[in-house]
Write a protein that holds these residues in place. Sequence first.
Motif: not given
Length: 211
Positions: A90-102, A77-88
């Motif tokens: 400890q139980e969400d997606e791995p940090l490195d993967l999220v950083r790669e995506k955003i 959703l963040a990527l689709e609407i052009g948000a300024d960032g995301v907050h995750i």
Amino acid sequence: MKRELLTLYLVMGSQNCHRDPRHVLREAIEGGITLFQFREKGTGCLVDSEKQTLARDLLSICREHQIPFIVNDDIELALEIGADGVHIGQEDEPLDLVREKIGKKLLGVSAHNVVEAFAAMAGGADYLGVGPIYATTTKTDIREVKGPEVIEEIRKAGLTIPIVGIGGITAERVEDVRKAGADGVAVISAISQAVSPRYSTGKILMEVKKS
């Protein structure tokens, strides 16, 4: 990121409001919030197109007033609407993967102790959301209440990453959270369910600036 962005951080979804969240957000912006996180989770939350519509409306309000807009959990959703960032969390997606995506968007990570804080910083987090500092009824999956001391422990361990304290924070508790080493405070119900979100925001902001 600029630490000042964390001064007064509103976290909110439709399930946290007694009124239209669009009105609540506008009032909170008038009161002085510095950052906004869209967190549409929990009982009664919107899903699919309704969630996306609300997200776009709130993003538009934030853009109008130059307030950074963060999305909780929902990276797509963040990527689709052009948000300024995301907050995750400890139980969400791995940090490195999220950083790669955003890419270079803002990345906030929830941390509950020194070990998680170090891991988040090493993984490329821009800031930490540390808590729950006090008891809160907003989140049903709440972890053990830590008190402001957990922020102090993270600072004493040598971490200089920007930190926002979250969990049951009211105007009366701001000073203790700031003294522990937080750059700012994150608030949900103290603003979203206030009779006057604008007044409540202004009152909390005044305490943050005094501390």
